[in-house]
Structure formats: structure tokens, C-alpha cells
Design an enzyme around this catalytic site. Structure first.
Site, mmCIF file in Angstrom:
data_model
loop_
_atom_site.group_PDB
_atom_site.id
_atom_site.type_symbol
_atom_site.label_atom_id
_atom_site.label_comp_id
_atom_site.label_asym_id
_atom_site.label_seq_id
_atom_site.Cartn_x
_atom_site.Cartn_y
_atom_site.Cartn_z
ATOM 1 N N LEU A 110 0.830 -1.209 0.000
ATOM 2 C CA LEU A 110 0.000 0.000 0.000
ATOM 3 C C LEU A 110 0.861 1.253 0.000
ATOM 4 O O LEU A 110 0.444 2.309 -0.461
ATOM 5 C CB LEU A 110 -0.910 0.013 1.227
ATOM 6 C CG LEU A 110 -2.009 -1.047 1.247
ATOM 7 C CD1 LEU A 110 -2.679 -1.084 2.606
ATOM 8 C CD2 LEU A 110 -3.031 -0.751 0.164
ATOM 9 N N GLY A 111 2.049 1.145 0.547
ATOM 10 C CA GLY A 111 2.932 2.306 0.554
ATOM 11 C C GLY A 111 4.131 2.091 1.457
ATOM 12 O O GLY A 111 4.150 1.169 2.274
ATOM 13 N N HIS A 112 5.122 2.941 1.258
ATOM 14 C CA HIS A 112 6.316 2.883 2.099
ATOM 15 C C HIS A 112 6.355 4.158 2.923
ATOM 16 O O HIS A 112 6.124 5.239 2.401
ATOM 17 C CB HIS A 112 7.588 2.833 1.243
ATOM 18 C CG HIS A 112 7.620 1.646 0.334
ATOM 19 N ND1 HIS A 112 7.964 0.399 0.766
ATOM 20 C CD2 HIS A 112 7.338 1.534 -0.986
ATOM 21 C CE1 HIS A 112 7.904 -0.444 -0.251
ATOM 22 N NE2 HIS A 112 7.521 0.211 -1.329
ATOM 23 N N GLY A 151 9.413 4.508 8.315
ATOM 24 C CA GLY A 151 9.822 3.399 9.156
ATOM 25 C C GLY A 151 9.669 2.032 8.520
ATOM 26 O O GLY A 151 10.367 1.093 8.889
ATOM 27 N N GLY A 152 8.763 1.869 7.613
ATOM 28 C CA GLY A 152 8.530 0.521 7.095
ATOM 29 C C GLY A 152 7.607 0.516 5.890
ATOM 30 O O GLY A 152 7.412 1.536 5.242
ATOM 31 N N VAL A 201 3.765 -0.755 4.325
ATOM 32 C CA VAL A 201 2.404 -1.166 4.673
ATOM 33 C C VAL A 201 1.853 -2.051 3.554
ATOM 34 O O VAL A 201 1.926 -1.684 2.374
ATOM 35 C CB VAL A 201 1.486 0.058 4.904
ATOM 36 C CG1 VAL A 201 0.087 -0.399 5.288
ATOM 37 C CG2 VAL A 201 2.053 0.958 5.993
ATOM 38 N N ASP A 216 2.466 12.547 15.411
ATOM 39 C CA ASP A 216 2.782 12.435 13.988
ATOM 40 C C ASP A 216 1.550 12.757 13.132
ATOM 41 O O ASP A 216 1.198 12.020 12.208
ATOM 42 C CB ASP A 216 3.300 11.010 13.696
ATOM 43 C CG ASP A 216 4.146 10.951 12.425
ATOM 44 O OD1 ASP A 216 4.461 12.022 11.867
ATOM 45 O OD2 ASP A 216 4.482 9.839 11.993
HETATM 46 P P1 ATP Z 1 5.434 7.532 8.317
HETATM 47 O O1 ATP Z 1 6.261 6.296 8.268
HETATM 48 O O2 ATP Z 1 6.209 8.727 8.710
HETATM 49 O O3 ATP Z 1 4.177 7.342 9.121
HETATM 50 P P2 ATP Z 1 3.751 7.430 6.039
HETATM 51 O O4 ATP Z 1 2.553 7.676 6.881
HETATM 52 O O5 ATP Z 1 3.773 8.081 4.708
HETATM 53 O O6 ATP Z 1 5.026 7.846 6.806
HETATM 54 P P3 ATP Z 1 3.299 4.600 6.396
HETATM 55 O O7 ATP Z 1 2.672 4.875 7.698
HETATM 56 O O8 ATP Z 1 4.311 3.506 6.331
HETATM 57 O O9 ATP Z 1 3.979 5.900 5.792
HETATM 58 O O10 ATP Z 1 2.161 4.301 5.346
HETATM 59 C C1 ATP Z 1 2.441 4.132 3.978
HETATM 60 C C2 ATP Z 1 1.155 4.260 3.198
HETATM 61 O O11 ATP Z 1 0.350 3.096 3.414
HETATM 62 C C3 ATP Z 1 0.284 5.412 3.622
HETATM 63 O O12 ATP Z 1 0.656 6.591 2.975
HETATM 64 C C4 ATP Z 1 -1.117 4.938 3.229
HETATM 65 O O13 ATP Z 1 -1.357 5.332 1.895
HETATM 66 C C5 ATP Z 1 -1.005 3.444 3.334
HETATM 67 N N1 ATP Z 1 -1.684 2.954 4.548
HETATM 68 C C6 ATP Z 1 -1.197 2.943 5.794
HETATM 69 N N2 ATP Z 1 -2.065 2.401 6.656
HETATM 70 C C7 ATP Z 1 -3.154 2.051 5.922
HETATM 71 C C8 ATP Z 1 -4.444 1.451 6.240
HETATM 72 N N3 ATP Z 1 -4.755 1.102 7.479
HETATM 73 N N4 ATP Z 1 -5.324 1.276 5.240
HETATM 74 C C9 ATP Z 1 -5.007 1.645 3.982
HETATM 75 N N5 ATP Z 1 -3.842 2.223 3.622
HETATM 76 C C10 ATP Z 1 -2.926 2.420 4.575
#
Ligand code: ATP
Ligand code: MG
Length: 468
Positions: free
Chosen positions: A187-189, A192-193, A195, A298
Site C-alpha cells: 500500500l505504501g512505504h 519506518g517501514g 504497509v 505524527d
Molecule cells: P510515516 O512512516 O512517517 O508514518 P507514512 O505515513 O507516509 O510515513 P506509512 O505509515 O508507512 O507511511 O504508510 C504508507 C502508506 O500506506 C500510507 O501513505 C497509506 O497510503 C497506506 N496505509 C497505511 N495504513 C493504511 C491502512 N490502514 N489502510 C489503507 N492504507 C494504509
């Protein structure tokens, strides 16, 4: 159980509309089986060939044959949470088929039995509000009752219909582990990791799993797990549901509710009347966390998630100090949404979350980061010196004229340089901008999310065609 063959029931009308490719069955199977649930608890299976040519009227005709006494004007189906979604048009049919084929693909991928598409006829009710974009989504607060009890014994019980609350309970019993998770798309990076969209092997429930590599001691792992315990207790419609977490080797996996609209950072400029409703949910989510003495730490658009049902939920709040610290050690940089006092290394409090709320909504309203000199290319972590302007300069203001006065005032108040000048939680909730959009109308967000997703899909299709 009555089983209608295709010829028994389909109307002679030729299809006026081609179903979109997203609504096509994943593989040429024996045809679409629609299970028409009747009020006495029984069911009638109708096999349709070819499914993509099916019209709304055809379904009503068949329901008319099954229930000749009733005048049926619409029917419903259930989404993965068991909530009922009404279908009253061809467009809404397309949305239903598209949703159904996604679940079929998931069932096939998991080696599960494909469950027929279950529909529930609705007799002669006023049409109610129509979704002009053809994706009627259920915006009721609670879940519909679980229909599995009404399924005759001979039918496979539909474990996909487990309510979120039930699933939360099962998963919270410590039953979730790596073997239960079927990882799908990324879904995305984040910083930290990564998703993943995943599903639970036992019940097919879709989850979002965040996997964070962490090289830490067993002791720290235990501490993080115990700090995450509080997430089981979080129970708010504005906070992402937590299903469990586990460590495997040097990585932690955090399983949460999946939000089909994704995060707000990928949406362009959001209109004020939509943003207002989103802001209400975000303020309520933050107020809830603060009431539990949890600071989010955050707040930013990528940690605000939306769904096609119009839900808005916060995720990734810093409930585990150890987890936050361990991630911070691996990833260097300063978050561009941080309040000036935090950038300067001063104390952090609720007011710092309020700044981040303000700058996030300013960005979402403008469609760009409010400080033009800060280029956020990848993620939100920046070298500290690039963010010095947030500490040194006057806060940016939304252009009056383009946005309503209450909205401009709300952002200005949240982005006061002095933390004590920013609104306290009750002042946020009482602010005119929040009050005027606190009308419980989730349909506005749901329609907007559906439209944006449709546009994105169409663009992707165009791009694919362009590259072929
Ligand atoms: P950070 O690591 O600083 O929080 P971030 O929020 O961009 O940065 P992630 O929290 O790893 O990165 O999330 C990556 C992406 O995954 C998000 O931008 C979102 O689009 C997707 N994502 C995260 N959680 C969910 C979820 N519960 N349902 C659907 N998409 C999600
Ligand atoms: Mg995030």
C-alpha cells in the site's frame, strides 16, 4: 432452495451498458451466482450468463418472480463489515459487482470456496438520497445484523461477514501471527517501514499490516509489545482499529483495519466542504487520544485515512515510546509537520499536535505544502536546517476570499507560533469551522472518496492504454 437457470429469469432486453473492466470476473467460471435472500430466511440461487451484461432492471425482474407479492424497488448487499449497501441503479450495480469480484479474487487466492453474491430485496421504500456518482455507500453508524444465521444449513456459512468488533476480539486474543497473514499488495512505504494490504487466512478479512524492520533486543521487543497493549483499548470511530502485533526475527508487524480510500496525502486539493467534514473527524480523533493522555506526535495527511463509506480515521500515533525511539534511531530527519517548538527541541504537548493539525489542513486545502521554500519530495522527513524557516518566519495564512472566514481563522489559530496561543481541545471542538461541519454527514466524504478513486482508476486505465 429454488435454483433458477439463466434463461428462466433474465430479461430479453439487450444490455445498454458495458460493465467496466474492473467489474469483470477474475476468471471465466460457471457464471455469476446471485443468492436472493428472502424475508423468511430462505434463499434462491440465480446463475447469470454472461454476468457483465446484467442490468439493475433484470435483477428486479427476477426478484419479482421470486417474491411476486412484494413490490421491490431496490436491493441491498453486504460489504466486508456486514453493513448493508443499497443498489438502485445500473451504476450502483457496477459498484456492487466490482466489489463482489474483488472478494471473489481474494477467496480464490486463499483457496476458499467462492461464496455467491448475496442480495437482499427491499420492498417499496422511498428512494432516499441518491449518490450521483453511482457508488452508493452505506453511511449508517452501526453494522447491520449478521446475516449468517439466516443462511440455510446447506449453504456454506459466510465467515467474511464477521463484524469488525468480532474480528477485533478474535485477533486480540493473541491468535494473530505471521502464519495467519496472507500478504498482498504494497500500500505504501513510510519512513519506518512498508504497509501491505493483507488478509487473514482463517476468515479472509482484509487488513493493513505495517512491517517495520527493527534491530533491537528481546527486552525492548517485550517493552514495545506491552506499550502497544493500550491500542486494544482504543475504541473510537475516528481511530484506526488495531487487531494485533507480533515480532518475527528483526521486524515488527502491526495489523490494523484496512481503509479502502487510503491516506489523504495522495489526494489533490480537497474542497472546503469535504475538508470540513474530514476536520471534524480528525479533531474528534485527536480529542479522544488526548482524553487517554496519548499525544499523536505524527499528525500529517499520510496518517489520516479515509474509506468509501465516508469514514475518516487517524493512524500511526506514538503510543509506544520505545517504538518511536527505535524507528527514530534508524531514520534520520525532522518531520516537516512538526510545530516550531519541536523543531527547536523544546517541550512537546497537545499544542504541538494542534500545530500539525493546522499545517496539514492548510496543505490539504491548498494542494501544496504551505511553505513554498520547503520541497517535500519523498516523505515528510527533512534535514533540520531546511525547516528553520518554520521557526523563524511568520506562519503562512490561507488566502481570504478563496476560503471561508471560519476556515481561515481555524488554521490561523492552530498555527499560532506560541503554543499557548493555540486552541485547547474544547476550543477546537467549539470553533465555528468545526461546529458548522459537525452535522454527521458522512455521505459528503464518501461520495468524494468514491469519485476520486474512480478518477484515479480511469487515469490508470488511460495510462495503461497509452503504454500499450
Ligand atoms: P510515516 O512512516 O512517517 O508514518 P507514512 O505515513 O507516509 O510515513 P506509512 O505509515 O508507512 O507511511 O504508510 C504508507 C502508506 O500506506 C500510507 O501513505 C497509506 O497510503 C497506506 N496505509 C497505511 N495504513 C493504511 C491502512 N490502514 N489502510 C489503507 N492504507 C494504509
Ligand atoms: Mg503513516
Amino acid at each position: 432452495m429454488v435454483v433458477l437457470a439463466a434463461g428462466d429469469a433474465s430479461s430479453s432486453r439487450s444490455p445498454a451498458m458495458e460493465a467496466p473492466s474492473s467489474a469483470s470476473p477474475p476468471s471465466p467460471g460457471p457464471g455469476l451466482v446471485i443468492r436472493i435472500r428472502v424475508p423468511d430466511g430462505g434463499a434462491v440461487d440465480w446463475t447469470v450468463h454472461p454476468a457483465p451484461q446484467l442490468l439493475f432492471r433484470d435483477v428486479l425482474d427476477v426478484i419479482g418472480q421470486v417474491l411476486p407479492e412484494a413490490t421491490t424497488t431496490a436491493f441491498e448487499y453486504e460489504d466486508e463489515d456486514g453493513d448493508r449497501i443499497t443498489v438502485r441503479s445500473d451504476e450502483e450495480m457496477k459498484a456492487m459487482l466490482s466489489y463482489y469480484y474483488t472478494t471473489v479474487m481474494e477467496q480464490q487466492a486463499n483457496g476458499q470456496l467462492v461464496v455467491p453474491l448475496q442480495i437482499y430485496p427491499r420492498a417499496c421504500k422511498p428512494p432516499g438520497k441518491r449518490n450521483i456518482h453511482g457508488l452508493k455507500v452505506n453511511t449508517r453508524a452501526g453494522s447491520a445484523t449478521n446475516s449468517a444465521t439466516a443462511v440455510p444449513d446447506s449453504l456454506p456459512s459466510n465467515s467474511l461477514k464477521k463484524s469488525s468488533a468480532e474480528l477485533k476480539k478474535i485477533l486480540a486474543n493473541g491468535q494473530i501471527n505471521e502464519q495467519d497473514i496472507r500478504y498482498r499488495d504494497v500500500l505504501g512505504h513510510g519512513n519506518g517501514g512498508t504497509v501491505y494490504k493483507a488478509s487473514h487466512a482463517l476468515n479472509g478479512k482484509v487488513l493493513a499490516v505495517k512491517v517495520i524492520p527493527l534491530d533491537i533486543t528481546l527486552e525492548l521487543q517485550k517493552q514495545i509489545m506491552s506499550e502497544l497493549e493500550i491500542l486494544y483499548k482504543c475504541d473510537s470511530s475516528y481511530i484506526i482499529g488495531f487487531y494485533g502485533a507480533f515480532f518475527v526475527e528483526n521486524r515488527i508487524s502491526i495489523c490494523t483495519e484496512f481503509m479502502d480510500g487510503g491516506s489523504l496525502d495522495v489526494y489533490r486539493k480537497i474542497p472546503e466542504h469535504v475538508l470540513g467534514r474530514i476536520a471534524v473527524a480528525v479533531v474528534k480523533g485527536l480529542t479522544y487520544l488526548w482524553s487517554l493522555k496519548i499525544l499523536h506526535r505524527d499528525v500529517k495527511p499520510s496518517n489520516m485515512l479515509v474509506s468509501t463509506r465516508g469514514q475518516v480515521k487517524l493512524c500511526d500515533f506514538g503510543v509506544s515510546t520505545q517504538l518511536v525511539n527505535s524507528i527514530a534511531k534508524t531514520y534520520v530527519g525532522t518531520n516537516a509537520y512538526m510545530a516550531p517548538e519541536r523543531i527547536s527541541g523544546e517541550q512537546y504537548g497537545i499544542h504541538s499536535d494542534v500545530w500539525s493539525l493546522g499545517i496539514s489542513f492548510m496543505e490539504l486545502a491548498l494542494g501544496r505544502f504551505p511553505y513554498p521554500q520547503i520541497q517535500k519530495n519523498q516523505g515528510s522527513l527533512m534535514p533540520l536546517q531546511l525547516l528553520q524557516c518554520i521557526v523563524d518566519e511568520e506562519s503562512p495564512v490561507l488566502p481570504v476570499g478563496e476560503f471561508s472566514e471560519p476556515f481561515v481563522h481555524f488554521i490561523t489559530q492552530c498555527m499560532r507560533k506560541q503554543p499557548k496561543d493555540r486552541p485547547a481541545p474544547e476550543e477546537l471542538m467549539g470553533h465555528l469551522f468545526i461546529v458548522q461541519y459537525n452535522d454527521g454527514n458522512t455521505e459528503v466524504v464518501s461520495m468524494w472518496v468514491c469519485r476520486m478513486l474512480e478518477e484515479r482508476r480511469a487515469q490508470q486505465q488511460q495510462q495503461q492504454q497509452g503504454t500499450q
